[in-house]
Design a protein around this motif. Structure first.
Motif, PDB file in Angstrom:
ATOM      1  N   ASN A   1       0.824  -1.208   0.000  1.00  0.00           N
ATOM      2  CA  ASN A   1       0.000   0.000   0.000  1.00  0.00           C
ATOM      3  C   ASN A   1       0.861   1.263   0.000  1.00  0.00           C
ATOM      4  OD1 ASN A   1      -2.362  -1.445  -0.038  1.00  0.00           O
ATOM      5  ND2 ASN A   1      -2.689  -1.324   2.164  1.00  0.00           N
ATOM      6  N   CYS A   2       1.965   1.245   0.733  1.00  0.00           N
ATOM      7  CA  CYS A   2       2.870   2.391   0.738  1.00  0.00           C
ATOM      8  C   CYS A   2       3.488   2.610  -0.641  1.00  0.00           C
ATOM      9  CB  CYS A   2       3.972   2.205   1.784  1.00  0.00           C
ATOM     10  SG  CYS A   2       3.419   2.387   3.476  1.00  0.00           S
ATOM     11  N   PHE A   3       3.883   1.531  -1.297  1.00  0.00           N
ATOM     12  CA  PHE A   3       4.478   1.667  -2.624  1.00  0.00           C
ATOM     13  C   PHE A   3       3.449   2.155  -3.654  1.00  0.00           C
ATOM     14  CE2 PHE A   3       7.620  -1.697  -1.142  1.00  0.00           C
ATOM     15  CZ  PHE A   3       8.601  -0.755  -0.870  1.00  0.00           C
ATOM     16  N   ILE A   4       2.210   1.709  -3.534  1.00  0.00           N
ATOM     17  CA  ILE A   4       1.165   2.179  -4.441  1.00  0.00           C
ATOM     18  C   ILE A   4       0.905   3.661  -4.226  1.00  0.00           C
ATOM     19  CG2 ILE A   4      -1.307   1.994  -4.946  1.00  0.00           C
ATOM     20  CD1 ILE A   4      -0.992  -1.046  -4.439  1.00  0.00           C
ATOM     21  N   ALA A   5       0.850   4.082  -2.964  1.00  0.00           N
ATOM     22  CA  ALA A   5       0.632   5.497  -2.669  1.00  0.00           C
ATOM     23  C   ALA A   5       1.799   6.342  -3.162  1.00  0.00           C
ATOM     24  CB  ALA A   5       0.426   5.695  -1.171  1.00  0.00           C
ATOM     25  N   ALA A   6       3.021   5.826  -3.053  1.00  0.00           N
ATOM     26  CA  ALA A   6       4.180   6.553  -3.566  1.00  0.00           C
ATOM     27  C   ALA A   6       4.077   6.718  -5.084  1.00  0.00           C
ATOM     28  CB  ALA A   6       5.468   5.827  -3.192  1.00  0.00           C
ATOM     29  N   GLY A   7       3.608   5.686  -5.771  1.00  0.00           N
ATOM     30  CA  GLY A   7       3.422   5.793  -7.216  1.00  0.00           C
ATOM     31  C   GLY A   7       2.376   6.832  -7.587  1.00  0.00           C
ATOM     32  N   LEU A   8       1.297   6.891  -6.821  1.00  0.00           N
ATOM     33  CA  LEU A   8       0.260   7.895  -7.089  1.00  0.00           C
ATOM     34  C   LEU A   8       0.798   9.309  -6.842  1.00  0.00           C
ATOM     35  CD1 LEU A   8      -2.893   6.168  -5.578  1.00  0.00           C
ATOM     36  CD2 LEU A   8      -2.330   6.512  -7.983  1.00  0.00           C
ATOM     37  N   TYR A   9       1.584   9.469  -5.794  1.00  0.00           N
ATOM     38  CA  TYR A   9       2.191  10.783  -5.551  1.00  0.00           C
ATOM     39  C   TYR A   9       3.189  11.144  -6.647  1.00  0.00           C
ATOM     40  CZ  TYR A   9       0.224  12.135  -1.076  1.00  0.00           C
ATOM     41  OH  TYR A   9      -0.634  12.547  -0.091  1.00  0.00           O
ATOM     42  N   ALA A  10       3.878  10.154  -7.206  1.00  0.00           N
ATOM     43  CA  ALA A  10       4.775  10.433  -8.327  1.00  0.00           C
ATOM     44  C   ALA A  10       3.987  10.924  -9.540  1.00  0.00           C
ATOM     45  CB  ALA A  10       5.584   9.180  -8.680  1.00  0.00           C
ATOM     46  N   LEU A  11       2.812  10.354  -9.765  1.00  0.00           N
ATOM     47  CA  LEU A  11       1.959  10.837 -10.860  1.00  0.00           C
ATOM     48  C   LEU A  11       1.495  12.267 -10.612  1.00  0.00           C
ATOM     49  CD1 LEU A  11      -0.265   7.715 -11.608  1.00  0.00           C
ATOM     50  CD2 LEU A  11       1.581   8.653 -13.008  1.00  0.00           C
TER      51      LEU A  11
END
Length: 99
Positions: free
Chosen positions: A69-79
């Motif tokens: 979940n942390c890695f998915i949220a980091a990807g969304l913040y990168a977008l």
């Protein structure tokens, strides 16, 4: 002509700063959750019956779930950071256009 500009220069710069910080923080948290760090044990969404067994696999699965979940949220913040960067570029281009 349709403009894709929807944020001002200050909002876009703020979005970049917040996105960079969030990506760094969430990636570090994801790594620590993936390593099953004991200091983050209180942040797991566990229930009382998870401790009734001698098998720690359920707790380890919770660590990995929170890590993903942390890695998915980091990807969304990168977008969001990429979108903010595009907005900064569009604002810079708008400054040089003559009407």
């Amino acid at each position: 002509m349709v403009s894709l500009l929807c944020c001002g220069p200050k909002l876009a710069a703020c979005g970049i700063v917040l996105s960079v910080w969030a990506v760094i923080m969430l990636v570090i948290l994801g790594i620590f959750f993936n390593l099953h760090t004991a200091g983050l044990f209180e942040d797991l969404p566990f229930e009382e019956d998870d401790f009734s067994q001698d098998n720690p696999e359920k707790i380890f699965a919770l660590f990995e779930s929170v890590s993903y979940n942390c890695f998915i949220a980091a990807g969304l913040y990168a977008l969001v950071g990429g979108f903010s960067f595009c907005q900064v570029r569009l604002n810079k281009r708008k400054e040089y256009m003559v009407r």
